[in-house]
Design a protein around this motif. Sequence first.
Motif, PDB file in Angstrom:
ATOM      1  N   MET A  87       0.796  -1.230  -0.236  1.00 31.50           N
ATOM      2  CA  MET A  87      -0.088   0.072   0.012  1.00 31.50           C
ATOM      3  C   MET A  87       0.836   1.206   0.030  1.00 31.50           C
ATOM      4  O   MET A  87       1.822   1.365   0.605  1.00 31.50           O
ATOM      5  CB  MET A  87      -0.846  -0.060   1.043  1.00 31.50           C
ATOM      6  CG  MET A  87      -2.226   0.353   0.884  1.00 31.50           C
ATOM      7  SD  MET A  87      -3.023   0.733   2.404  1.00 31.50           S
ATOM      8  CE  MET A  87      -3.971  -0.685   2.490  1.00 31.50           C
ATOM      9  N   SER A  88       0.251   2.436  -0.765  1.00 31.53           N
ATOM     10  CA  SER A  88       1.127   3.630  -0.637  1.00 31.53           C
ATOM     11  C   SER A  88       1.375   4.245   0.782  1.00 31.53           C
ATOM     12  O   SER A  88       0.608   3.777   1.498  1.00 31.53           O
ATOM     13  CB  SER A  88       0.380   4.441  -1.718  1.00 31.53           C
ATOM     14  OG  SER A  88      -0.759   4.646  -1.596  1.00 31.53           O
ATOM     15  N   GLU A  89       2.227   4.913   0.978  1.00 31.37           N
ATOM     16  CA  GLU A  89       2.612   5.892   1.972  1.00 31.37           C
ATOM     17  C   GLU A  89       1.221   6.820   2.273  1.00 31.37           C
ATOM     18  O   GLU A  89       0.762   7.345   1.416  1.00 31.37           O
ATOM     19  CB  GLU A  89       3.829   6.710   1.943  1.00 31.37           C
ATOM     20  CG  GLU A  89       4.985   6.006   1.541  1.00 31.37           C
ATOM     21  CD  GLU A  89       5.627   5.523   2.804  1.00 31.37           C
ATOM     22  OE1 GLU A  89       5.848   6.139   3.683  1.00 31.37           O
ATOM     23  OE2 GLU A  89       5.979   4.467   2.920  1.00 31.37           O
ATOM     24  N   VAL A  90       1.223   6.840   3.667  1.00 31.35           N
ATOM     25  CA  VAL A  90       0.199   8.114   3.988  1.00 31.35           C
ATOM     26  C   VAL A  90       0.738   9.433   3.872  1.00 31.35           C
ATOM     27  O   VAL A  90       2.020   9.633   3.995  1.00 31.35           O
ATOM     28  CB  VAL A  90      -0.022   7.865   5.464  1.00 31.35           C
ATOM     29  CG1 VAL A  90      -0.986   9.192   5.923  1.00 31.35           C
ATOM     30  CG2 VAL A  90      -0.857   6.882   5.768  1.00 31.35           C
ATOM     31  N   LEU A  91       0.190  10.319   3.062  1.00 33.10           N
ATOM     32  CA  LEU A  91       0.732  11.675   2.632  1.00 33.10           C
ATOM     33  C   LEU A  91       0.283  12.742   3.654  1.00 33.10           C
ATOM     34  O   LEU A  91       1.062  13.352   4.340  1.00 33.10           O
ATOM     35  CB  LEU A  91       0.285  11.939   1.135  1.00 33.10           C
ATOM     36  CG  LEU A  91       1.095  13.244   0.540  1.00 33.10           C
ATOM     37  CD1 LEU A  91       2.418  12.882   0.361  1.00 33.10           C
ATOM     38  CD2 LEU A  91       0.349  13.698  -0.688  1.00 33.10           C
ATOM     39  N   VAL A  92      -0.845  12.673   3.868  1.00 32.33           N
ATOM     40  CA  VAL A  92      -1.386  13.715   4.520  1.00 32.33           C
ATOM     41  C   VAL A  92      -2.511  13.231   5.859  1.00 32.33           C
ATOM     42  O   VAL A  92      -3.119  12.269   5.381  1.00 32.33           O
ATOM     43  CB  VAL A  92      -2.260  14.850   3.881  1.00 32.33           C
ATOM     44  CG1 VAL A  92      -2.883  15.855   4.809  1.00 32.33           C
ATOM     45  CG2 VAL A  92      -1.368  15.626   2.669  1.00 32.33           C
ATOM     46  N   GLU A  93      -2.339  13.779   6.798  1.00 26.64           N
ATOM     47  CA  GLU A  93      -3.229  13.043   7.912  1.00 26.64           C
ATOM     48  C   GLU A  93      -3.412  14.115   8.697  1.00 26.64           C
ATOM     49  O   GLU A  93      -2.799  15.239   9.402  1.00 26.64           O
ATOM     50  CB  GLU A  93      -2.458  11.861   8.571  1.00 26.64           C
ATOM     51  CG  GLU A  93      -3.175  11.238   9.610  1.00 26.64           C
ATOM     52  CD  GLU A  93      -2.482   9.857  10.183  1.00 26.64           C
ATOM     53  OE1 GLU A  93      -1.362   9.741   9.798  1.00 26.64           O
ATOM     54  OE2 GLU A  93      -3.193   9.170  10.727  1.00 26.64           O
ATOM     55  N   THR A  94      -4.925  14.033   9.406  1.00 26.81           N
ATOM     56  CA  THR A  94      -5.189  14.870  10.560  1.00 26.81           C
ATOM     57  C   THR A  94      -5.633  13.916  11.751  1.00 26.81           C
ATOM     58  O   THR A  94      -6.303  12.882  11.403  1.00 26.81           O
ATOM     59  CB  THR A  94      -6.516  15.822  10.094  1.00 26.81           C
ATOM     60  OG1 THR A  94      -7.466  15.096  10.130  1.00 26.81           O
ATOM     61  CG2 THR A  94      -5.974  16.656   8.894  1.00 26.81           C
ATOM     62  N   LYS A  95      -5.423  14.477  12.871  1.00 22.07           N
ATOM     63  CA  LYS A  95      -5.789  13.674  14.105  1.00 22.07           C
ATOM     64  C   LYS A  95      -6.656  14.608  15.033  1.00 22.07           C
ATOM     65  O   LYS A  95      -5.972  15.712  15.349  1.00 22.07           O
ATOM     66  CB  LYS A  95      -4.534  13.204  14.820  1.00 22.07           C
ATOM     67  CG  LYS A  95      -3.875  11.646  14.254  1.00 22.07           C
ATOM     68  CD  LYS A  95      -3.269  11.048  15.176  1.00 22.07           C
ATOM     69  CE  LYS A  95      -2.990   9.635  14.318  1.00 22.07           C
ATOM     70  NZ  LYS A  95      -1.601   9.142  14.672  1.00 22.07           N
ATOM     71  N   ASN A  96      -7.736  14.041  15.509  1.00 18.35           N
ATOM     72  CA  ASN A  96      -8.572  14.914  16.149  1.00 18.35           C
ATOM     73  C   ASN A  96      -8.510  16.692  16.040  1.00 18.35           C
ATOM     74  O   ASN A  96      -8.366  17.148  17.059  1.00 18.35           O
ATOM     75  CB  ASN A  96      -8.300  14.716  17.585  1.00 18.35           C
ATOM     76  CG  ASN A  96      -8.423  13.106  17.795  1.00 18.35           C
ATOM     77  OD1 ASN A  96      -7.051  12.619  18.037  1.00 18.35           O
ATOM     78  ND2 ASN A  96      -9.549  12.469  17.859  1.00 18.35           N
ATOM     79  N   LEU A  97      -8.596  17.035  14.630  1.00 12.89           N
ATOM     80  CA  LEU A  97      -8.430  18.553  14.370  1.00 12.89           C
ATOM     81  C   LEU A  97      -9.460  19.228  14.651  1.00 12.89           C
ATOM     82  O   LEU A  97     -10.609  18.933  14.338  1.00 12.89           O
ATOM     83  CB  LEU A  97      -8.048  18.527  12.844  1.00 12.89           C
ATOM     84  CG  LEU A  97      -7.454  19.566  12.271  1.00 12.89           C
ATOM     85  CD1 LEU A  97      -6.039  19.461  12.951  1.00 12.89           C
ATOM     86  CD2 LEU A  97      -7.117  19.395  10.894  1.00 12.89           C
ATOM     87  N   VAL A  98      -9.373  20.415  15.415  1.00 13.41           N
ATOM     88  CA  VAL A  98     -10.284  21.357  15.728  1.00 13.41           C
ATOM     89  C   VAL A  98     -10.116  22.648  15.499  1.00 13.41           C
ATOM     90  O   VAL A  98      -8.642  23.130  15.587  1.00 13.41           O
ATOM     91  CB  VAL A  98     -10.618  21.206  17.632  1.00 13.41           C
ATOM     92  CG1 VAL A  98     -11.519  22.333  17.820  1.00 13.41           C
ATOM     93  CG2 VAL A  98     -10.808  19.969  17.914  1.00 13.41           C
ATOM     94  N   LYS A  99     -10.866  23.260  15.002  1.00 11.35           N
ATOM     95  CA  LYS A  99     -10.622  24.738  14.512  1.00 11.35           C
ATOM     96  C   LYS A  99     -11.778  25.737  15.102  1.00 11.35           C
ATOM     97  O   LYS A  99     -12.896  25.380  14.596  1.00 11.35           O
ATOM     98  CB  LYS A  99     -10.206  24.953  13.132  1.00 11.35           C
ATOM     99  CG  LYS A  99     -10.163  26.535  12.833  1.00 11.35           C
ATOM    100  CD  LYS A  99      -8.705  26.895  13.214  1.00 11.35           C
ATOM    101  CE  LYS A  99      -8.688  28.565  13.086  1.00 11.35           C
ATOM    102  NZ  LYS A  99      -7.310  28.772  13.648  1.00 11.35           N
ATOM    103  N   GLU A 100     -11.444  26.545  16.081  1.00  8.76           N
ATOM    104  CA  GLU A 100     -12.548  27.502  16.350  1.00  8.76           C
ATOM    105  C   GLU A 100     -12.155  28.596  16.137  1.00  8.76           C
ATOM    106  O   GLU A 100     -11.154  29.181  15.793  1.00  8.76           O
ATOM    107  CB  GLU A 100     -12.505  27.272  18.143  1.00  8.76           C
ATOM    108  CG  GLU A 100     -12.999  26.044  18.517  1.00  8.76           C
ATOM    109  CD  GLU A 100     -13.181  25.998  19.969  1.00  8.76           C
ATOM    110  OE1 GLU A 100     -12.621  26.849  20.948  1.00  8.76           O
ATOM    111  OE2 GLU A 100     -13.848  25.197  20.742  1.00  8.76           O
TER     112      GLU A 100
END
Length: 336
Positions: free
Chosen positions: A1-14
């Motif tokens: 499987m190809s590599e993970v390029l972009v990942e977000t973890k529990n992302l919050v923007k207020e």
Amino acid sequence: MSEVLVETKNLVKEFKIRRRFGGGDRFIRAVDNVSITLREGENLALVGESGSGKSTLGRLTLGLLRPTSGNVFYMGKDIWKMTKEEFREFRRNAQIIHQDPYSSFNPVKTIFYSLSTPLLHHKIARNKREAYHMVADLLRRVGLEPPSDFMNRYPSRMSGGQLQRIAIARAISLRPKYIVADEAVSMLDASLRLGIIDLLLDLQKEYGLSYLFITHDLGITRYFIHKGGGKVAVMYLGSLVELGKGEEVIRNPYHPYTRILVEASPIPDPKMAKSRGIPKLRSLDIPSLTNIPPGCKFSSRCPYADTICEKKVPEYRKVDDRLVACHYAEQFKTGE
Ligand SMILES: Nc1ncnc2c1ncn2[C@@H]1O[C@H](COP(=O)(O)OP(=O)(O)OP(=O)(O)O)[C@@H](O)[C@H]1O
Ligand SMILES: [Mg+2]
């Protein structure tokens, strides 16, 4: 499987919002605990109504906005912990195509100027002559021929479709790996949309790009996924409500909100859709981000909501290969 390029973890923007009549500061949560991954060469289509936080999430993944909490990783590195040099390299690799091409180009600069400046700045072209040839190649690549017809034009002298092709040329010019296409075809005539999507997908094959393809239009999502493959993520009031393999989510949505989106965008070929009749929304009003219902955010509109939904925030449930934020996801899977 190809590599993970972009990942977000529990992302919050207020975002802080101003109160009209004094009082303390208030915040709205435009992106609420969102975790997504995008592998090299893959697509993620992000769908949801206006104001659901799609652009905010896109901008967070590009490092154009700082998260309130949570992380964005690019090739395994937290982008906000990168050195200046690493961040600059990340920004070159992560590009955006906006909805309105007219507002994304300087109106008093020629197309050649707009396309050659980043090439020279990043030293991909060593001089103007080299830049000229590179710009000509880029223009040909996005279907604008002969290139000499376009080099000295100003944005106002181009059609929306032509200028969106220039925006695509600019986005790929620095040889990025990741592109956020934020409603990139929404403003174009319907007759031009599919051609632009086809171009994006051709470039993907050629350069191994990964797209975060943002749209509020399920018909466009359907075409994009059908031709390009990939995952679909559905957002509602800042939260991810369903995430899974695109074709499957569209063919057989499990979350009631996705079901309503899909059923409201009928397709001519009945074999592709598994219609169960259009469920009626309890309310047509989208709640404001300042006044989110307790429990499941969708409960005030969901045709199937009961008292649990109105009280308890649903956790993500894994149903098959899919993540679904609904107390009753398993039942919807079997159509009960
Ligand atoms: N810079 C900002 N300051 C304050 N609020 C913002 C800001 N940017 C976005 N918002 C708010 O965050 C919420 C999500 O906005 P966002 O633009 O991400 O939604 P969207 O899904 O892209 O919508 P659309 O389909 O209309 O483009 C909205 O309520 C918006 O008003
Ligand atoms: Mg947007």
